[in-house]
Enzyme design. Structure first.
Site, mmCIF file in Angstrom:
data_model
loop_
_atom_site.group_PDB
_atom_site.id
_atom_site.type_symbol
_atom_site.label_atom_id
_atom_site.label_comp_id
_atom_site.label_asym_id
_atom_site.label_seq_id
_atom_site.Cartn_x
_atom_site.Cartn_y
_atom_site.Cartn_z
ATOM 1 C CG ASP A 124 27.374 -41.527 10.133
ATOM 2 O OD1 ASP A 124 28.468 -41.648 9.550
ATOM 3 O OD2 ASP A 124 27.080 -42.133 11.176
ATOM 4 C CG ASP A 310 32.324 -42.578 8.906
ATOM 5 O OD1 ASP A 310 31.227 -42.049 8.638
ATOM 6 O OD2 ASP A 310 32.643 -42.916 10.058
#
Ligand code: NAG
Ligand code: NAG
Length: 426
Positions: A124, A310
């Protein structure tokens, strides 16, 4: 699949600097390693839940989940039990209907070794904590999960008087204690990596049984460990790498790859364009001041001309200005309150979306990559209804360019600068 993606120069002046090819780099260190990202089609994140997950993560209030929905739209029931569980690697070839209907709903999981134990986790770039579900937790949290057993690791060390708590803005959270252990990713090893050991997590993390924790790859300043932030795996390993970078290549067709320490020239075509990153909020954040829909003109982004890259978010969340301009070009597209996002007839031809990358470059995401999931049936026409991969960042101070955007590109996350570099994937 060959992607119809191009990086187009806005300013011919910049051509010279761009033309300098990515030449051989000095071989200071010889380490680099790669990790496969495996597509999991048994994960039922239907569009709306992917959106609420993204909203939760960034503490964005959903635009509206109330109101009368369209009478001509009958949503599919998303029954997890109806979706087959497939093997990790070759699941994009499965022909099961249930899997097909959700096959664009993906998350990418990579195996991380902690204290010698293999645990599938989510990488992440939108957060900076590494945490893992573990055998100290109440069984109700970890049923169906692969967990880390601290008691079976000879290298596990508790960290006294340390804890962590991440709250993603509303009801979603993770909290617990902190330990260190040896972490290996793709063969590269950090001893004494700080890892959060949740004692409790919110329901969203319990139900997603494919992921057993996160490997945060944003800037360490965002790390939430108490009494003070600890370094991410990437910050720990970077000094040992040939180059202080990791790259992401998300294949829409199946297995993607993260690579740490090297920029593999065989993974992209054309030139890498280098965009400067503002790390002050802890994210891989860059300017994106212009956009265009299809072959339309470039327009200024009015409210939030900044975005983060992201990998932990499935969708591409943009300002309402861009969203309305985009779906204004899609016949019969509309906002569905019950889905919490834009839906459209799957038969529609989606236009491409062009966004600026920094001040000099732009990337065009083909319309075919903006389709996210089939979510229901049009009760008037019987046609399928799709949920868009482009949804609202709902007044957030930044846009969130998740996998829908990143899938279109080869991306270098570079500590130097810091910067991001983008190219068309091969
Ligand atoms: C269903 O089809 C009708 C007729 O084409 C259209 O007007 C309507 O927008 C469609 N609804 C959805 C949710 O796609
Ligand atoms: C991008 O720019 C930074 C500094 O401006 C430089 O240090 C870095 O090497 C560049 N990255 C790539 C991949 O060219």
């Amino acid at each position: 699949m060959r992607l119809l993606l191009s990086l187009i120069l806005l300013l011919p002046l910049s051509y010279d600097s761009l033309a300098a090819p990515t030449a051989l780099r000095p071989q200071r260190k010889s380490r680099s390693f790669r990790v496969e990202r495996v597509r999991r089609s048994d994960y039922v994140a239907h569009g709306p839940s992917a959106l609420s997950k993204a909203h939760r993560k960034f503490g964005i209030a959903p635009t509206s989940f109330t109101g009368v929905d369209l009478s001509d739209f009958e949503p599919y029931e998303v029954a997890k039990s109806a979706v087959l569980t497939t093997k990790d690697s070759d699941d994009d070839q499965t022909g099961e209907v249930a899997a097909k209907s959700v096959q664009n709903n993906v998350e990418f999981i990579s195996t991380v070794t902690i204290g010698g134990q293999n645990v599938p986790m989510d990488f992440d770039t939108g957060s900076a904590d590494m945490w893992v579900l573990n055998s100290n937790m109440d069984p109700s949290y970890i049923q169906g999960h692969t967990v880390y057993h601290p008691d079976k690791s000879s290298t596990y060390k508790a960290v006294e008087n340390s804890n962590f708590e991440i709250s993603y803005g509303d009801s979603s959270w993770v909290k617990g204690t902190v330990c260190t252990d040896t972490v290996s990713i793709g063969g590269a090893t950090i001893t004494d990596q700080f890892i959060g050991l949740p004692s409790a997590v919110s329901q969203a993390f319990v139900s997603d049984t494919n992921s057993n924790g996160l490997v945060g790859l944003a800037f360490s300043s965002m790390n939430t460990f108490q009494p003070g932030p600890q370094k991410t795996f990437f910050d720990n390993i970077a000094p040992d790498l040939e180059e202080p970078v990791f790259t992401s290549l998300l294949r829409s067709g199946g297995i993607g790859e993260y690579e740490f320490g090297a920029i593999d020239q065989s993974k992209y075509t054309g030139t890498l364009v280098n965009v400067s990153v503002d790390p002050s909020n802890g994210y891989w954040q860059f300017d994106t001041k212009l956009f265009a829909v299809g072959s339309g003109p470039l327009q200024s982004v009015a409210d939030t001309p900044t975005a983060i890259a992201d990998t932990g978010t499935s969708l591409m969340l943009v300002s309402d200005q861009i969203l309305n301009a985009y779906y204004g070009q899609v016949e019969n597209a509309r906002y569905s309150p019950s889905s919490g996002g834009y839906i459209y007839p799957c038969s529609a031809d989606l236009p491409s979306l062009t966004v600026a990358l920094g001040d000099k470059y732009q990337a065009t995401i083909p319309g075919s990559m903006i389709k996210f999931a089939e979510v229901g049936t049009n009760t008037t026409t019987g046609g399928t209804v799709c949920y868009g991969g482009l949804q609202s960042s709902s007044g957030s101070s930044m846009m969130v360019f998740g996998d829908v955007f990143l899938k279109a590109l080869f991306v270098v996350f570079d500590q130097r600068g810091p910067s991001l570099a983008f190219a068309s994937p091969k």
